[in-house]
Design a protein around this motif. Structure first.
Motif, PDB file in Angstrom:
ATOM      1  N   GLY A   1       0.590  -1.523   0.329  1.00  0.00           N
ATOM      2  CA  GLY A   1      -0.240   0.463  -0.062  1.00  0.00           C
ATOM      3  C   GLY A   1       1.147   1.066   0.513  1.00  0.00           C
ATOM      4  O   GLY A   1       1.920   1.606   0.518  1.00  0.00           O
ATOM      5  N   GLY A   2       1.016   2.509  -0.693  1.00  0.00           N
ATOM      6  CA  GLY A   2       0.964   3.318  -0.812  1.00  0.00           C
ATOM      7  C   GLY A   2       0.926   4.356   0.343  1.00  0.00           C
ATOM      8  O   GLY A   2      -0.762   4.765   0.179  1.00  0.00           O
TER       9      GLY A   2
ATOM     10  N   PRO B   1       1.512  10.511  -0.562  1.00  0.00           N
ATOM     11  CA  PRO B   1       0.534  10.250  -1.207  1.00  0.00           C
ATOM     12  C   PRO B   1       1.432  10.506  -3.303  1.00  0.00           C
ATOM     13  O   PRO B   1      -0.109  10.424  -3.316  1.00  0.00           O
ATOM     14  CB  PRO B   1      -0.215  11.717  -0.926  1.00  0.00           C
TER      15      PRO B   1
ATOM     16  N   LEU C   1       1.538   6.465  -6.160  1.00  0.00           N
ATOM     17  CA  LEU C   1      -0.149   6.308  -6.509  1.00  0.00           C
ATOM     18  C   LEU C   1      -0.143   4.189  -6.755  1.00  0.00           C
ATOM     19  O   LEU C   1       1.067   3.919  -7.314  1.00  0.00           O
ATOM     20  CB  LEU C   1       0.307   6.572  -6.952  1.00  0.00           C
TER      21      LEU C   1
ATOM     22  N   VAL D   1       3.114  -0.984  -6.246  1.00  0.00           N
ATOM     23  CA  VAL D   1       2.052  -0.446  -5.120  1.00  0.00           C
ATOM     24  C   VAL D   1       0.453  -0.647  -5.831  1.00  0.00           C
ATOM     25  O   VAL D   1       0.641  -0.434  -6.866  1.00  0.00           O
ATOM     26  CB  VAL D   1       2.253   1.037  -5.043  1.00  0.00           C
TER      27      VAL D   1
ATOM     28  N   ASN E   1      -2.280  -0.602  -3.905  1.00  0.00           N
ATOM     29  CA  ASN E   1      -3.191   0.386  -3.233  1.00  0.00           C
ATOM     30  C   ASN E   1      -3.145   1.748  -2.638  1.00  0.00           C
ATOM     31  O   ASN E   1      -1.957   1.861  -2.005  1.00  0.00           O
ATOM     32  CB  ASN E   1      -4.156  -0.365  -2.331  1.00  0.00           C
ATOM     33  N   SER E   2      -3.797   2.687  -2.450  1.00  0.00           N
ATOM     34  CA  SER E   2      -3.399   3.816  -1.293  1.00  0.00           C
ATOM     35  C   SER E   2      -3.568   3.019   0.086  1.00  0.00           C
ATOM     36  O   SER E   2      -4.890   2.235  -0.065  1.00  0.00           O
ATOM     37  CB  SER E   2      -4.329   4.725  -1.657  1.00  0.00           C
TER      38      SER E   2
ATOM     39  N   VAL F   1      -5.682   7.110   2.879  1.00  0.00           N
ATOM     40  CA  VAL F   1      -4.915   8.643   1.865  1.00  0.00           C
ATOM     41  C   VAL F   1      -5.889   7.766   0.301  1.00  0.00           C
ATOM     42  O   VAL F   1      -6.024   6.911   0.044  1.00  0.00           O
ATOM     43  CB  VAL F   1      -3.590   7.473   2.146  1.00  0.00           C
ATOM     44  N   GLY F   2      -5.943   9.234   0.043  1.00  0.00           N
ATOM     45  CA  GLY F   2      -6.470   9.685  -1.490  1.00  0.00           C
ATOM     46  C   GLY F   2      -7.239   8.801  -1.306  1.00  0.00           C
ATOM     47  O   GLY F   2      -8.558   8.982  -0.833  1.00  0.00           O
ATOM     48  N   SER F   3      -7.506   7.423  -2.964  1.00  0.00           N
ATOM     49  CA  SER F   3      -8.869   7.678  -2.895  1.00  0.00           C
ATOM     50  C   SER F   3      -8.749   6.072  -2.170  1.00  0.00           C
ATOM     51  O   SER F   3      -9.944   5.573  -1.992  1.00  0.00           O
ATOM     52  CB  SER F   3      -7.961   6.731  -4.333  1.00  0.00           C
ATOM     53  N   SER F   4      -8.001   5.904  -0.868  1.00  0.00           N
ATOM     54  CA  SER F   4      -8.598   4.525  -0.029  1.00  0.00           C
ATOM     55  C   SER F   4      -8.697   5.833   1.424  1.00  0.00           C
ATOM     56  O   SER F   4      -8.837   4.838   2.745  1.00  0.00           O
ATOM     57  CB  SER F   4      -7.052   3.781   0.283  1.00  0.00           C
TER      58      SER F   4
END
Ligand code: HPA
Length: 248
Positions: free
Chosen positions: A87-88, A91, A94, A205, A207-208, A212-215
């Motif tokens: 996972g990232g 930020p 991605l 990576v 997923n975020s 974070v971000g889209s998650s």
């Protein structure tokens, strides 16, 4: 010869020509599966699927010592390229980004994590730089050679899993200095160092990280599956390129 340890999304190596499977016995029990010896890009390679060939072994149940002990029995092993889905946290990392980390934070617990037990003479291995720098540079050169962009450097946090993190946990990891988070990097890397086997991670990576971000609200498994499908072929491109450069 290089060993490739495949993680989630890489329980088979596309383009790998299998020649023989060998079951290794170790004092630590059973590895995740038989070691697969064969050729990739016309070079000899040995492959092991970290989660087993049917992806049935959870991160905390992987017998890391047996896996590393089995690989250490290969006479002409030049190093281990360990592929990991992560996972990232930062930020800018991605989904789809490849990264060659240079540091580790270990949040795992209860995993047998050393060979220095029982009657073994204890040695406090140096782990200041947990990954082999030559292998890391080789991976970067391999990516450059095929115009694949990779982030060189970053801190890998290893969590216990198998659940994903809470948003607050990821915030803490970020404060601690972590850039990416996965569940299988430790004790694998430390055991490799105990055995003096050069070891490096190539992380994708997928997923975020949580929050974070889209998650921000949740981590989408459907999205992960898409990123893994597209990303692992790029990971394989880098691995193949590395193996070709090694031969030349
Ligand atoms: N957290 C921990 N491990 C992971 C993740 C994550 O978000 N994504 C892939 N492996």
């Amino acid at each position: 010869m290089y060993a490739v340890i495949g993680g989630s999304g890489l329980s088979k190596l596309p383009g790998f020509q299998l020649e023989r499977r060998q079951v290794f016995r170790t004092p630590y029990g059973e590895p995740s599966g038989a070691l697969m010896f064969g050729h990739l890009a016309d070079e000899e390679v040995v492959f092991l699927a970290r989660h087993g060939y049917g992806h049935t072994i959870a991160p905390h149940q992987i017998n890391y010592r047996a896996n590393m002990s089995a690989l250490s029995q290969i006479a002409d092993l030049d190093g281990i390229l360990s592929v990991a889905s992560v996972g990232g946290i930062r930020p800018d990392l991605l989904p789809g980004q490849l990264l060659i980390p240079d540091q580790i934070l270990d949040y795992t617990s209860g995993r047998p994590s050393t060979f220095f037990e029982g009657s073994a003479q204890v040695e406090h291995i140096d782990f200041t730089w947990p990954y082999d720098q030559t292998l890391r540079s080789g991976l970067r050169a391999a990516a450059d050679a095929i115009n694949e962009s990779v982030v060189f450097g970053g801190c890998y946090a290893c969590t216990q899993g198998p659940r994903l993190e809470t948003a607050a946990e990821v915030k803490r990891l970020a404060r601690d200095g972590a850039d990416i988070v996965g569940m299988t990097g430790m004790p694998e890397a430390a055991l490799a160092r105990e055995l003096n086997i050069p070891y490096a991670h190539l992380a994708l990576v997928v997923n975020s990280a949580a929050g974070v971000g889209s998650s921000a609200q949740e981590i989408s498994h459907a999205q992960i599956a898409q990123v893994v499908a597209a990303g692992m072929s790029r990971v394989m491109g880098v691995v193949k390129s590395m193996i070709q450069l090694h031969r030349d």
